[in-house]
Design a protein around this motif. Structure first.
Motif, PDB file in Angstrom:
ATOM      1  N   TRP A  31      32.422  58.195  74.174  1.00  0.00           N
ATOM      2  CA  TRP A  31      32.496  59.198  73.113  1.00  0.00           C
ATOM      3  C   TRP A  31      31.121  59.475  72.514  1.00  0.00           C
ATOM      4  CZ3 TRP A  31      33.441  57.805  67.505  1.00  0.00           C
ATOM      5  CH2 TRP A  31      33.590  58.938  66.716  1.00  0.00           C
ATOM      6  N   MET A  32      30.300  58.456  72.321  1.00  0.00           N
ATOM      7  CA  MET A  32      29.004  58.613  71.687  1.00  0.00           C
ATOM      8  C   MET A  32      27.899  59.080  72.648  1.00  0.00           C
ATOM      9  SD  MET A  32      29.335  58.122  68.521  1.00  0.00           S
ATOM     10  CE  MET A  32      27.661  57.969  67.964  1.00  0.00           C
ATOM     11  N   ARG A  33      28.146  59.028  73.949  1.00  0.00           N
ATOM     12  CA  ARG A  33      27.118  59.445  74.905  1.00  0.00           C
ATOM     13  C   ARG A  33      26.872  60.942  74.769  1.00  0.00           C
ATOM     14  NH1 ARG A  33      29.133  57.382  79.740  1.00  0.00           N
ATOM     15  NH2 ARG A  33      28.215  55.413  79.106  1.00  0.00           N
ATOM     16  N   ALA A  34      25.636  61.336  74.641  1.00  0.00           N
ATOM     17  CA  ALA A  34      25.289  62.749  74.456  1.00  0.00           C
ATOM     18  C   ALA A  34      25.581  63.538  75.727  1.00  0.00           C
ATOM     19  CB  ALA A  34      23.816  62.882  74.097  1.00  0.00           C
ATOM     20  N   ALA A  35      26.131  64.736  75.560  1.00  0.00           N
ATOM     21  CA  ALA A  35      26.414  65.611  76.686  1.00  0.00           C
ATOM     22  C   ALA A  35      25.195  66.483  76.972  1.00  0.00           C
ATOM     23  CB  ALA A  35      27.627  66.481  76.374  1.00  0.00           C
ATOM     24  N   ALA A  36      24.959  66.773  78.240  1.00  0.00           N
ATOM     25  CA  ALA A  36      23.788  67.556  78.627  1.00  0.00           C
ATOM     26  C   ALA A  36      23.996  69.051  78.425  1.00  0.00           C
ATOM     27  CB  ALA A  36      23.444  67.280  80.088  1.00  0.00           C
ATOM     28  N   LEU A  37      25.241  69.490  78.449  1.00  0.00           N
ATOM     29  CA  LEU A  37      25.549  70.914  78.333  1.00  0.00           C
ATOM     30  C   LEU A  37      26.450  71.163  77.129  1.00  0.00           C
ATOM     31  CD1 LEU A  37      26.271  71.515  82.120  1.00  0.00           C
ATOM     32  CD2 LEU A  37      24.192  72.103  80.883  1.00  0.00           C
ATOM     33  N   PRO A  38      26.525  72.403  76.660  1.00  0.00           N
ATOM     34  CA  PRO A  38      27.360  72.678  75.484  1.00  0.00           C
ATOM     35  C   PRO A  38      28.862  72.564  75.752  1.00  0.00           C
ATOM     36  CG  PRO A  38      26.355  74.704  76.289  1.00  0.00           C
ATOM     37  CD  PRO A  38      25.757  73.579  77.075  1.00  0.00           C
ATOM     38  N   HIS A  39      29.291  72.785  76.994  1.00  0.00           N
ATOM     39  CA  HIS A  39      30.705  72.630  77.360  1.00  0.00           C
ATOM     40  C   HIS A  39      30.809  71.390  78.244  1.00  0.00           C
ATOM     41  CE1 HIS A  39      31.684  76.537  75.732  1.00  0.00           C
ATOM     42  NE2 HIS A  39      30.565  76.980  76.292  1.00  0.00           N
TER      43      HIS A  39
END
Length: 146
Positions: free
Chosen positions: A80-88
């Motif tokens: 859950w806390m891992r940052a996503a690389a893209l907005p979707h």
């Protein structure tokens, strides 16, 4: 991810004998818990977090997500806390390890603890098949094989 330096926990023989209010010779508390933590199996633990009086730990902020024994080592919380690389993006919460027959009715209990509307976001529950190259689109796996 790991527990903070100085963290310790101890499983108690029984919940009746699990006291968090023990003190040492200098009258310092040995355990920072106010009450023992009881896991889903009924096992009782007492624990100590360093600087508990000046630091708010994640298990105190997100008690429905993180327990004081696992802390940030909880797999669901780490994803859950891992940052996503893209907005979707999609984040895997879990998986079903058995075959679900076609036409089965699946029931999920969802607790929405984080509002996303002010960030112009949305949430969805996606149930998907899993393939060797992922679960979103099995055609992509076929492309890589050919």
């Amino acid at each position: 991810y790991k527990q903070p330096n100085g963290f310790r926990s101890e499983q108690c023989q029984s919940c009746d004998d699990c006291k968090c209010d023990e003190v040492n010779d200098q009258n310092e508390r040995l355990w920072s818990c106010k009450t023992p933590y009881i896991n889903d199996d009924g096992d009782c633990f007492r624990y100590y977090y360093p600087e508990d009086d000046t630091t708010q730990y994640l298990y105190e902020t997100y008690p429905m997500v993180i327990n004081p024994i696992e802390g940030v080592m909880n797999e669901h919380f780490v994803v859950w806390m891992r940052a996503a690389a893209l907005p979707h993006f999609r984040k895997l919460y879990g998986y079903i390890e058995q075959t679900v027959p076609a036409g089965s009715v699946l029931t999920f209990n969802v607790m929405a603890n984080f509002a996303v509307e002010r960030l112009q976001g949305s949430k969805a529950l996606v149930v998907s098949n899993s393939y060797i190259f992922g679960g979103k689109n099995h055609w992509l796996g076929t492309l890589f094989i050919t």
